[in-house]
Design a protein around this motif. Structure first.
Motif, PDB file in Angstrom:
ATOM      1  N   LEU A  76     -24.672  19.142  51.398  1.00 40.09           N
ATOM      2  CA  LEU A  76     -25.815  19.872  50.843  1.00 40.09           C
ATOM      3  C   LEU A  76     -25.811  19.795  49.319  1.00 40.09           C
ATOM      4  O   LEU A  76     -26.844  19.522  48.685  1.00 40.09           O
ATOM      5  N   ILE A  77     -24.639  20.017  48.716  1.00 42.22           N
ATOM      6  CA  ILE A  77     -24.537  20.014  47.257  1.00 42.22           C
ATOM      7  C   ILE A  77     -24.860  18.634  46.690  1.00 42.22           C
ATOM      8  O   ILE A  77     -25.749  18.475  45.841  1.00 42.22           O
ATOM      9  N   TYR A  78     -24.119  17.630  47.157  1.00 43.43           N
ATOM     10  CA  TYR A  78     -24.187  16.320  46.517  1.00 43.43           C
ATOM     11  C   TYR A  78     -25.232  15.406  47.138  1.00 43.43           C
ATOM     12  O   TYR A  78     -25.736  14.497  46.472  1.00 43.43           O
ATOM     13  N   GLY A  79     -25.555  15.635  48.409  1.00 42.53           N
ATOM     14  CA  GLY A  79     -26.609  14.839  49.027  1.00 42.53           C
ATOM     15  C   GLY A  79     -27.950  15.120  48.381  1.00 42.53           C
ATOM     16  O   GLY A  79     -28.699  14.191  48.037  1.00 42.53           O
ATOM     17  N   LEU A 144     -28.706  28.238  45.125  1.00 46.94           N
ATOM     18  CA  LEU A 144     -28.462  27.810  43.747  1.00 46.94           C
ATOM     19  C   LEU A 144     -28.166  26.316  43.675  1.00 46.94           C
ATOM     20  O   LEU A 144     -28.646  25.618  42.768  1.00 46.94           O
ATOM     21  N   PHE A 145     -27.379  25.824  44.637  1.00 42.08           N
ATOM     22  CA  PHE A 145     -27.095  24.388  44.651  1.00 42.08           C
ATOM     23  C   PHE A 145     -28.359  23.581  44.926  1.00 42.08           C
ATOM     24  O   PHE A 145     -28.581  22.529  44.310  1.00 42.08           O
ATOM     25  N   PRO A 152     -39.297  22.214  42.496  1.00 44.01           N
ATOM     26  CA  PRO A 152     -39.667  22.309  41.080  1.00 44.01           C
ATOM     27  C   PRO A 152     -38.644  23.037  40.210  1.00 44.01           C
ATOM     28  O   PRO A 152     -38.765  23.005  38.983  1.00 44.01           O
ATOM     29  N   LEU A 153     -37.679  23.711  40.818  1.00 44.24           N
ATOM     30  CA  LEU A 153     -36.708  24.439  39.997  1.00 44.24           C
ATOM     31  C   LEU A 153     -35.844  23.473  39.191  1.00 44.24           C
ATOM     32  O   LEU A 153     -35.746  23.565  37.986  1.00 44.24           O
ATOM     33  N   ARG A 154     -35.164  22.601  39.867  1.00 39.82           N
ATOM     34  CA  ARG A 154     -34.298  21.580  39.288  1.00 39.82           C
ATOM     35  C   ARG A 154     -33.578  22.065  38.023  1.00 39.82           C
ATOM     36  O   ARG A 154     -33.829  21.622  36.916  1.00 39.82           O
ATOM     37  N   PHE A 155     -32.668  23.018  38.246  1.00 40.87           N
ATOM     38  CA  PHE A 155     -31.938  23.614  37.131  1.00 40.87           C
ATOM     39  C   PHE A 155     -31.191  22.565  36.306  1.00 40.87           C
ATOM     40  O   PHE A 155     -30.909  22.789  35.133  1.00 40.87           O
ATOM     41  N   LYS A 156     -30.862  21.432  36.924  1.00 39.22           N
ATOM     42  CA  LYS A 156     -30.120  20.394  36.217  1.00 39.22           C
ATOM     43  C   LYS A 156     -30.838  19.962  34.942  1.00 39.22           C
ATOM     44  O   LYS A 156     -30.196  19.589  33.955  1.00 39.22           O
ATOM     45  N   ALA A 157     -32.147  20.012  34.942  1.00 39.10           N
ATOM     46  CA  ALA A 157     -32.926  19.550  33.796  1.00 39.10           C
ATOM     47  C   ALA A 157     -33.399  20.710  32.926  1.00 39.10           C
ATOM     48  O   ALA A 157     -34.347  20.557  32.154  1.00 39.10           O
ATOM     49  N   ARG A 158     -32.746  21.874  33.038  1.00 35.67           N
ATOM     50  CA  ARG A 158     -33.137  23.042  32.259  1.00 35.67           C
ATOM     51  C   ARG A 158     -31.943  23.514  31.435  1.00 35.67           C
ATOM     52  O   ARG A 158     -30.881  23.831  31.992  1.00 35.67           O
ATOM     53  N   VAL A 159     -32.114  23.553  30.142  1.00 30.96           N
ATOM     54  CA  VAL A 159     -31.034  23.943  29.228  1.00 30.96           C
ATOM     55  C   VAL A 159     -30.527  25.338  29.594  1.00 30.96           C
ATOM     56  O   VAL A 159     -31.313  26.239  29.871  1.00 30.96           O
ATOM     57  N   ALA A 168     -22.523  29.144  41.436  1.00 28.37           N
ATOM     58  CA  ALA A 168     -22.543  28.983  42.895  1.00 28.37           C
ATOM     59  C   ALA A 168     -21.178  28.548  43.424  1.00 28.37           C
ATOM     60  O   ALA A 168     -20.813  28.872  44.565  1.00 28.37           O
ATOM     61  N   TYR A 169     -20.407  27.795  42.610  1.00 33.33           N
ATOM     62  CA  TYR A 169     -19.081  27.369  43.042  1.00 33.33           C
ATOM     63  C   TYR A 169     -18.125  28.554  43.182  1.00 33.33           C
ATOM     64  O   TYR A 169     -17.159  28.494  43.944  1.00 33.33           O
ATOM     65  N   ALA A 170     -18.362  29.624  42.416  1.00 35.81           N
ATOM     66  CA  ALA A 170     -17.449  30.763  42.424  1.00 35.81           C
ATOM     67  C   ALA A 170     -17.742  31.729  43.571  1.00 35.81           C
ATOM     68  O   ALA A 170     -16.844  32.473  44.003  1.00 35.81           O
ATOM     69  N   LEU A 171     -18.960  31.760  44.058  1.00 32.61           N
ATOM     70  CA  LEU A 171     -19.364  32.783  45.022  1.00 32.61           C
ATOM     71  C   LEU A 171     -18.554  32.790  46.324  1.00 32.61           C
ATOM     72  O   LEU A 171     -18.295  33.870  46.873  1.00 32.61           O
TER      73      LEU A 171
END
Length: 305
Positions: A76-79, A144-145, A152-159, A168-171
């Motif tokens: 789910l995360i990396y796919g 979150l992942f 449209p969220l795509r947090f990867k492209a948001r400063v 999300a890794y800590a939860l």
């Protein structure tokens, strides 16, 4: 038999990997899930079990969680990440091996099929096994992942949001406590959240040139390599400070390994240095987690935790 000569199909044969559904081979699916990084999910859950005061738990819910946080959750995360980053990955020299797959033409549908087939049944099972609080935290982590990678969220492209979403890794650390109705280890959770944000920034430093070329404005792109090194160092120092009351040895290990990486990058702030330090970054959860885990197991065996 109708007496007619057999007809030859004129449909073109499908190229390997072009089929939807499950056309992607198991080995390829494993590569996409990045087994070298499973420690970030499985290790966190196991540490959470130890923080409840148990070495092992007979809870079926926790065993189901452990199985889910291997291949299904990491797929789910990396796919989803690989599906969304095909354009950027095509420009990345480090993709196509253990650091992440470079999807071929026609593999997207098959990968999505595998991701859904491995995640949906597990989530339905866990919905039946987990208490409401634990299920909510698990779904928040998954959301979150997904939001990190998928428009449209795509947090990867948001400063800032690119790194902050990596809490999300800590939860999963609190899932055992919520499942077994034990106190939530808040201080350990906050320390792991800070570490996760810092590590995301540090790892992104090696991709600054490629992300900039692909038109992505990430925190690392905005700060540049020197600024990213300082930013990551600040989060690592915060994580160590939060760990200090729990375990000075763990805090020192985090400062030595992760803080040391950030300082090294700050002394030589370029993409090549960040790339050379990345394997050490991959090992850092094993080192810091190993130091913490050995202490926890020792205290549990002695009955003094």
């Amino acid at each position: 038999m109708n007496g007619q000569p057999p007809t030859t199909s004129t449909r073109p044969a499908r190229a390997p990997g072009a089929a939807g559904g499950f056309g992607l081979g198991v080995g390829r699916v494993l590569l996409v899930s990045r087994p070298a990084l499973w420690v970030n999910t499985v290790g966190v859950l196991v540490t959470g079990v130890w923080l409840t005061g148990e070495l092992f738990s007979a809870s079926p819910a926790l065993w189901a969680l452990l199985a889910y946080l291997t291949l299904p959750f990491n797929l789910l995360i990396y796919g989803l990440n690989d599906l969304s980053d095909r354009a950027e990955d095509a420009l990345s020299v480090r993709k196509g091996g253990w650091q992440g797959a470079r999807l071929r033409d026609g593999e997207a549908g098959s990968l999505l099929g595998w991701t859904l087939a491995l995640n949906v049944p597990f989530l339905l099972l866990l919905a039946a096994l987990l208490p409401a609080g634990a299920l909510a935290v698990l779904l928040l982590s998954a959301a979150l992942f997904a939001g990190y990678s998928v428009p449209p969220l795509r947090f990867k492209a948001r400063v800032l949001l690119d790194g902050l979403s990596n809490v999300a890794y800590a939860l999963p650390l609190v899932l055992p406590a919520l499942t077994l109705h034990r106190p939530v280890p808040w201080l350990a959770l906050l320390a792991l959240c800070a570490y996760s944000v810092g590590k995301h920034a540090f790892d992104a430093a090696q991709d600054v040139d490629g992300d900039r070329e692909a038109g992505l404005v990430t925190t690392a792109v905005r700060l540049g390599v020197p600024g990213t090194a300082r930013y990551a160092l600040a989060w690592f120092v915060l994580a160590a400070a939060l760990l200090w009351p729990l375990s000075r040895l763990s805090a020192a290990a985090l400062l030595l390994v992760c803080g040391g990486m950030a300082v090294w990058l700050l002394r030589r702030p370029d993409v090549r240095t960040a790339a050379r330090l990345y394997p050490l970054s991959i090992l850092s959860p094993w080192v810091v987690g190993g130091v913490s885990g050995v202490q926890l197991v020792y205290l549990l065996v002695r009955g003094t935790f």
